[in-house]
Design a protein around this motif. Structure first.
Motif, PDB file in Angstrom:
ATOM      1  N   ASP A  26      60.901  54.877 -58.007  1.00  0.00           N
ATOM      2  CA  ASP A  26      61.963  55.882 -57.867  1.00  0.00           C
ATOM      3  C   ASP A  26      62.947  55.661 -56.710  1.00  0.00           C
ATOM      4  O   ASP A  26      64.156  55.659 -56.923  1.00  0.00           O
ATOM      5  CB  ASP A  26      61.327  57.270 -57.725  1.00  0.00           C
ATOM      6  N   ILE A  27      62.408  55.540 -55.489  1.00  0.00           N
ATOM      7  CA  ILE A  27      63.320  55.562 -54.328  1.00  0.00           C
ATOM      8  C   ILE A  27      62.967  54.443 -53.350  1.00  0.00           C
ATOM      9  O   ILE A  27      61.795  54.205 -53.051  1.00  0.00           O
ATOM     10  CB  ILE A  27      63.247  56.917 -53.573  1.00  0.00           C
ATOM     11  N   HIS A  28      64.024  53.802 -52.832  1.00  0.00           N
ATOM     12  CA  HIS A  28      63.855  52.751 -51.823  1.00  0.00           C
ATOM     13  C   HIS A  28      64.813  53.086 -50.684  1.00  0.00           C
ATOM     14  O   HIS A  28      66.003  53.304 -50.913  1.00  0.00           O
ATOM     15  CB  HIS A  28      64.216  51.405 -52.465  1.00  0.00           C
ATOM     16  N   CYS A  29      64.289  53.136 -49.460  1.00  0.00           N
ATOM     17  CA  CYS A  29      65.125  53.557 -48.320  1.00  0.00           C
ATOM     18  C   CYS A  29      65.162  52.523 -47.200  1.00  0.00           C
ATOM     19  O   CYS A  29      64.285  51.683 -47.089  1.00  0.00           O
ATOM     20  CB  CYS A  29      64.555  54.811 -47.662  1.00  0.00           C
ATOM     21  N   GLY A  30      66.146  52.724 -46.343  1.00  0.00           N
ATOM     22  CA  GLY A  30      66.254  51.939 -45.107  1.00  0.00           C
ATOM     23  C   GLY A  30      67.449  52.437 -44.322  1.00  0.00           C
ATOM     24  O   GLY A  30      68.096  53.421 -44.713  1.00  0.00           O
ATOM     25  N   GLY A  31      67.770  51.753 -43.220  1.00  0.00           N
ATOM     26  CA  GLY A  31      68.988  52.079 -42.486  1.00  0.00           C
ATOM     27  C   GLY A  31      70.163  51.339 -43.120  1.00  0.00           C
ATOM     28  O   GLY A  31      69.953  50.407 -43.909  1.00  0.00           O
ATOM     29  N   THR A  89      59.761  52.517 -48.188  1.00  0.00           N
ATOM     30  CA  THR A  89      60.663  52.549 -47.037  1.00  0.00           C
ATOM     31  C   THR A  89      60.437  51.279 -46.219  1.00  0.00           C
ATOM     32  O   THR A  89      59.297  50.953 -45.887  1.00  0.00           O
ATOM     33  CB  THR A  89      60.407  53.804 -46.173  1.00  0.00           C
ATOM     34  N   CYS A  90      61.537  50.554 -45.926  1.00  0.00           N
ATOM     35  CA  CYS A  90      61.406  49.322 -45.151  1.00  0.00           C
ATOM     36  C   CYS A  90      60.884  49.664 -43.771  1.00  0.00           C
ATOM     37  O   CYS A  90      61.461  50.488 -43.060  1.00  0.00           O
ATOM     38  CB  CYS A  90      62.751  48.615 -45.026  1.00  0.00           C
ATOM     39  N   GLY A  91      59.794  49.027 -43.390  1.00  0.00           N
ATOM     40  CA  GLY A  91      59.146  49.368 -42.121  1.00  0.00           C
ATOM     41  C   GLY A  91      59.626  48.504 -40.977  1.00  0.00           C
ATOM     42  O   GLY A  91      60.601  47.764 -41.104  1.00  0.00           O
ATOM     43  N   PRO A  92      58.928  48.597 -39.851  1.00  0.00           N
ATOM     44  CA  PRO A  92      59.393  47.884 -38.651  1.00  0.00           C
ATOM     45  C   PRO A  92      59.130  46.384 -38.710  1.00  0.00           C
ATOM     46  O   PRO A  92      58.176  45.936 -39.339  1.00  0.00           O
ATOM     47  CB  PRO A  92      58.533  48.511 -37.543  1.00  0.00           C
ATOM     48  N   THR A  93      60.010  45.633 -38.044  1.00  0.00           N
ATOM     49  CA  THR A  93      59.752  44.226 -37.791  1.00  0.00           C
ATOM     50  C   THR A  93      59.051  44.203 -36.440  1.00  0.00           C
ATOM     51  O   THR A  93      59.627  44.612 -35.428  1.00  0.00           O
ATOM     52  CB  THR A  93      61.086  43.447 -37.739  1.00  0.00           C
ATOM     53  N   VAL A  94      57.792  43.764 -36.443  1.00  0.00           N
ATOM     54  CA  VAL A  94      56.974  44.001 -35.253  1.00  0.00           C
ATOM     55  C   VAL A  94      57.035  42.836 -34.248  1.00  0.00           C
ATOM     56  O   VAL A  94      56.066  42.118 -34.038  1.00  0.00           O
ATOM     57  CB  VAL A  94      55.527  44.355 -35.660  1.00  0.00           C
ATOM     58  N   TYR A  95      58.230  42.713 -33.625  1.00  0.00           N
ATOM     59  CA  TYR A  95      58.397  41.697 -32.560  1.00  0.00           C
ATOM     60  C   TYR A  95      58.728  42.360 -31.241  1.00  0.00           C
ATOM     61  O   TYR A  95      58.869  41.715 -30.225  1.00  0.00           O
ATOM     62  CB  TYR A  95      59.479  40.684 -32.952  1.00  0.00           C
ATOM     63  N   ASN A 139      65.504  53.100 -34.741  1.00  0.00           N
ATOM     64  CA  ASN A 139      64.604  52.861 -35.883  1.00  0.00           C
ATOM     65  C   ASN A 139      63.972  54.189 -36.322  1.00  0.00           C
ATOM     66  O   ASN A 139      63.860  54.472 -37.513  1.00  0.00           O
ATOM     67  CB  ASN A 139      63.470  51.900 -35.509  1.00  0.00           C
ATOM     68  N   PHE A 140      63.588  54.996 -35.335  1.00  0.00           N
ATOM     69  CA  PHE A 140      62.933  56.254 -35.695  1.00  0.00           C
ATOM     70  C   PHE A 140      63.897  57.276 -36.276  1.00  0.00           C
ATOM     71  O   PHE A 140      63.471  58.208 -36.938  1.00  0.00           O
ATOM     72  CB  PHE A 140      62.123  56.817 -34.514  1.00  0.00           C
ATOM     73  N   ARG A 141      65.186  57.108 -36.049  1.00  0.00           N
ATOM     74  CA  ARG A 141      66.124  57.980 -36.761  1.00  0.00           C
ATOM     75  C   ARG A 141      65.944  57.727 -38.264  1.00  0.00           C
ATOM     76  O   ARG A 141      65.867  58.645 -39.068  1.00  0.00           O
ATOM     77  CB  ARG A 141      67.551  57.627 -36.339  1.00  0.00           C
ATOM     78  N   THR A 142      65.890  56.453 -38.617  1.00  0.00           N
ATOM     79  CA  THR A 142      65.715  56.109 -40.029  1.00  0.00           C
ATOM     80  C   THR A 142      64.328  56.534 -40.530  1.00  0.00           C
ATOM     81  O   THR A 142      64.206  57.145 -41.593  1.00  0.00           O
ATOM     82  CB  THR A 142      65.960  54.600 -40.238  1.00  0.00           C
ATOM     83  N   PHE A 143      63.295  56.232 -39.753  1.00  0.00           N
ATOM     84  CA  PHE A 143      61.941  56.584 -40.214  1.00  0.00           C
ATOM     85  C   PHE A 143      61.778  58.106 -40.352  1.00  0.00           C
ATOM     86  O   PHE A 143      61.062  58.575 -41.242  1.00  0.00           O
ATOM     87  CB  PHE A 143      60.875  56.023 -39.263  1.00  0.00           C
ATOM     88  N   LEU A 144      62.465  58.867 -39.490  1.00  0.00           N
ATOM     89  CA  LEU A 144      62.346  60.331 -39.605  1.00  0.00           C
ATOM     90  C   LEU A 144      63.194  60.893 -40.748  1.00  0.00           C
ATOM     91  O   LEU A 144      62.843  61.903 -41.344  1.00  0.00           O
ATOM     92  CB  LEU A 144      62.701  61.008 -38.281  1.00  0.00           C
ATOM     93  N   PHE A 145      64.296  60.244 -41.056  1.00  0.00           N
ATOM     94  CA  PHE A 145      65.057  60.656 -42.252  1.00  0.00           C
ATOM     95  C   PHE A 145      64.142  60.513 -43.472  1.00  0.00           C
ATOM     96  O   PHE A 145      64.067  61.385 -44.340  1.00  0.00           O
ATOM     97  CB  PHE A 145      66.346  59.826 -42.367  1.00  0.00           C
ATOM     98  N   GLU A 146      63.386  59.418 -43.486  1.00  0.00           N
ATOM     99  CA  GLU A 146      62.471  59.176 -44.608  1.00  0.00           C
ATOM    100  C   GLU A 146      61.318  60.189 -44.611  1.00  0.00           C
ATOM    101  O   GLU A 146      60.850  60.614 -45.669  1.00  0.00           O
ATOM    102  CB  GLU A 146      61.945  57.735 -44.511  1.00  0.00           C
TER     103      GLU A 146
END
Ligand code: AMP
Ligand code: ZN
Length: 458
Positions: free
Chosen positions: A226-231, A28-34, A41-48
């Protein structure tokens, strides 16, 4: 139980057939930490998070990688604008991200690789693309991917490049799909990059963002997983480019399922860090919202529909969470230990296994709760049924985490929290910060809410 998931690549729902029986590799593509991650972002992270927990609930062993993008156009700009080191910027926002992950009770990934730890591997993949004659060096020492030479570009977004005469180059990490262009794999050093660069066979510079995920995913999950996710904003150019680079370099199969969640929107505009209309998890929790109601608000709509976020939605979620918790407590007092799961649990799981239909799954749960409440009100619920209800809610909680257990804190942690509270009362901020750090080093995060300090395990 069969699991079907919508695959962005094939534009249809497909049965999940793991590459290795019983196991799933998930990236799962994680945060860009800037800056601090926002609730979009957490909508996507929580879907994952829901995806992973659903797969685990049906018996798969999931190996989950979430990367941390700690070098790209945005992080470099932030560091140089503020005159601080890239490491300092990314460390701060990575640790805030991990605090939010803990506060939202997310199931932690197995590994959180940082892009800057994989620069050599990125250089190797770029060299492979040059050797395969799909990438070329430009005059200034940058390396570009040639979409013409690759010839198979545009699968994920369904681009037809047949009419395209020639392509130009794009240096930035993000650009529009109306103008597919050769993109940067390695960006040569420019004055505005300051002291942020790595040495490479092509001179000093840094990797392009897309290259980072190609390398971290295949190094940690194997070339084919198997699986690759993101927004949805990751579909183009990020994931399109990832496919082109990885397949171009390795010549093997890459990812079976590409899954993308729709955006969270506020008042009809996409929530984004650059627009500046974002709220973050700790702000909402400091306003008094519970992590459980926030989770509920972010996961109760289907992940492929836009989620319109509002205070009304949070209030509704709070009520739903309260209803679940109230009946959970009532059932705990009555339940028989020998009860099994009720049939309604199958309906709940079937909905989740059908492309993560969370609204339908929760609908099944609430229908069941309504029936239990009716029986409770008329004193006609027997202990076996109460046990079944408890089992169902506990199983659903394994996926949604809506039960608010008042976890009793270990004595030493409790002492530190109350010592910190006294320090705060005395306005002794340095002691209070010292204790916060001490708690953090012991694996606890403390948040100050209108109802006093709350402590969460990391
Ligand atoms: P970033 O930190 O910008 O790399 O984004 C991290 C993740 O959040 C990516 O998967 C993005 O696609 C996703 N994302 C960004 N904005 C939103 C939004 N408004 N709603 C849902 N997901 C988002
Ligand atoms: Zn990525």
């Amino acid at each position: 139980m069969k699991v079907k998931l919508y695959n962005t690549l094939t534009r249809k729902k497909e049965k999940l057939v793991p590459i290795a029986p019983g196991k799933i590799g998930l990236y799962t593509c994680g945060p860009t930490v800037y800056s601090r991650a926002h609730i979009g972002n957490f909508r996507t992270f929580l879907f994952e998070d829901i995806l992973k927990r659903t797969l685990e609930s049906v018996g798969y062993e999931v190996y989950h990688i979430m990367n941390i993008t700690d070098v790209d156009d945005k992080t470099i700009k932030k560091a140089n604008d503020e005159g601080i080191s890239l490491k300092k910027v990314t460390k701060k926002y990575s640790s805030e991200f991990m605090e939010d992950v803990a506060m939202l009770k997310m199931s932690p990934a197995d590994e959180y690789p940082k892009a800057t730890d994989y620069i050599n591997e990125m250089i190797e993949m770029i060299q492979q693309l040059i050797d395969n004659e799909i990438a070329y060096l430009s005059d200034d020492g940058s390396v570009f991917f040639s979409i013409e030479k690759y010839g198979d570009y545009g699968k994920l977004i369904n681009l037809d490049l047949s009419g395209q005469k020639h392509t130009e180059r794009v240096e930035t990490d993000e650009y529009s799909k109306d103008n597919p262009q050769d993109f940067a794999l390695w960006k040569s050093w420019k004055e505005e990059d300051g002291n942020i660069y790595w040495d490479s066979p092509w001179g000093k510079g840094r990797p392009g963002w897309h290259m980072e995920c190609s390398v971290m995913s295949t190094k940690l999950l194997g070339n084919h997983f198997d699986i690759h996710c993101g927004g949805v904003d990751n579909i183009f150019p990020h994931h399109e480019n990832e496919i082109a680079q990885t397949c171009g370099a390795l010549g093997s199969q890459f990812v079976n399922f590409w899954m993308h969640s729709e955006h969270l929107v506020l008042e009809d505009s996409k929530m984004s860090k650059s627009v500046g209309n974002m709220q973050n998890v700790s702000e909402l929790i400091n306003e008094g919202h519970s992590p459980e109601s926030l989770r509920f608000a972010l996961t109760s709509s289907h992940y492929r529909s836009k989620l319109s976020f509002s205070n009304a939605k949070l209030e509704e979620s709070k009520k739903s969470v309260r209803r679940i918790n109230e009946i959970y407590i009532a059932l705990s007092k009555l339940a028989d230990d020998h009860s099994e799961l009720p049939n309604e649990h199958d309906l709940f799981m079937n909905a989740l296994c059908n492309d993560l239909n969370t609204p339908k799954a929760l609908g099944e749960l609430f229908n069941y709760i309504r029936e239990l409440n009716r029986k409770l009100d008329s004193n006609s619920l027997n202990s076996y049924e109460a046990g079944q209800g408890l089992n169902f809610i506990s199983a659903a909680d394994q996926i949604f985490s809506f039960i608010q257990t008042d976890e009793s804190l270990p004595k030493d942690i409790e002492n530190l929290v109350s010592k910190r509270e006294s320090a705060r009362k005395d306005k002794n901020w340095s002691l209070s910060d010292e204790i916060r750090d001490e708690l953090k080093s012991r694996g606890w995060i403390v948040e100050d809410t209108p109802d006093g300090s709350k402590c969460y395990k990391t």
